[in-house]
Write an enzyme that holds these catalytic residues in place. Structure first.
Site, short mmCIF file in Angstrom:
data_model
loop_
_atom_site.label_atom_id
_atom_site.label_comp_id
_atom_site.label_asym_id
_atom_site.label_seq_id
_atom_site.Cartn_x
_atom_site.Cartn_y
_atom_site.Cartn_z
N ASN A 193 -3.61 12.13 -3.29
CA ASN A 193 -4.09 12.42 -4.70
C ASN A 193 -5.59 12.96 -4.40
O ASN A 193 -5.97 13.38 -3.32
CB ASN A 193 -4.20 10.82 -5.36
CG ASN A 193 -3.98 11.33 -6.77
OD1 ASN A 193 -4.74 12.10 -7.29
ND2 ASN A 193 -3.17 10.34 -7.47
N HIS A 237 -19.06 6.56 15.57
CA HIS A 237 -20.27 6.72 16.66
C HIS A 237 -20.55 5.48 17.31
O HIS A 237 -20.11 4.51 16.59
CB HIS A 237 -21.42 7.26 15.73
CG HIS A 237 -20.94 8.53 15.02
ND1 HIS A 237 -21.09 9.80 15.53
CD2 HIS A 237 -20.73 8.91 13.56
CE1 HIS A 237 -20.77 10.90 14.60
NE2 HIS A 237 -20.44 10.23 13.77
N GLY A 262 -6.22 3.81 -4.00
CA GLY A 262 -7.51 4.58 -4.17
C GLY A 262 -8.53 3.90 -3.62
O GLY A 262 -8.61 2.73 -3.44
N THR A 284 -9.44 -1.54 9.52
CA THR A 284 -10.26 -1.44 10.58
C THR A 284 -9.23 -2.07 11.82
O THR A 284 -9.65 -1.67 13.10
CB THR A 284 -11.25 -2.56 10.64
OG1 THR A 284 -10.95 -3.83 10.40
CG2 THR A 284 -12.43 -2.24 9.44
#
Length: 161
Positions: free
Chosen positions: A56, A86, A113, A136
């Protein structure tokens, strides 16, 4: 990326031109693939999309490493898939070091979303990720997850068997 700029400039109703541009810019594109505007990526050639895919509006894929997306996947608006991060070390960040790991998304996955998927994550088959989640860690097959960080809410049935 110039290729994304070309894609985003194509008329919304010109599906043939959109498909041709996706095929030119991505690593592979299955059948029945649609990505809304505005689409952004780093390289493009490291993105591999299966059949029956919907990405989307405002999808961003940072493909410093490979992103594999299976069949029958839907991604909600404003989603970020990032293969790059990082270091925690300030010296590493000052040197702009990057840490890149591939991302794998299985078949029959619905990503709501405003979801963020971080480097190195593997998402199994028949997974639903609730809107606003930050993924994660790996997600096993047949699972609904949500939250920050994303955690298992419950098992879900696989009715395709």
């Amino acid at each position: 990326m110039l290729q994304c700029k070309k894609y985003n400039a194509i008329d919304d109703t010109d599906y043939d031109a959109q498909r041709a541009q996706l095929k030119a810019m991505l690593g592979s594109v299955g059948e029945k693939v649609w990505i809304g505007k505005t689409f952004n990526c780093d390289n493009g050639k490291k993105i591999f999309i299966g059949d029956n895919f919907t990405g989307n509006y405002n999808l961003t894929i940072l493909d410093i490493r490979e992103v594999y997306i299976g069949d029958n996947v839907m991604i909600g608006p404003n989603t970020l898939i990032s293969t790059v991060g990082h270091p925690l070390s300030p010296m590493g960040r000052r040197k702009h070091f990057g840490i890149a790991k591939p991302i794998r998304i299985g078949n029959d996955v619905w990503i709501g979303g405003n979801v963020t998927i971080l480097p190195g994550v593997t998402i199994g088959n028949n997974v639903v990720i609730a809107a606003g989640a930050v993924v994660t860690k790996d997600i096993p097959d047949n699972t609904l997850v949500g939250g920050v960080p994303a955690k298992k809410i419950k098992d879900i049935e696989n009715d395709t068997l």
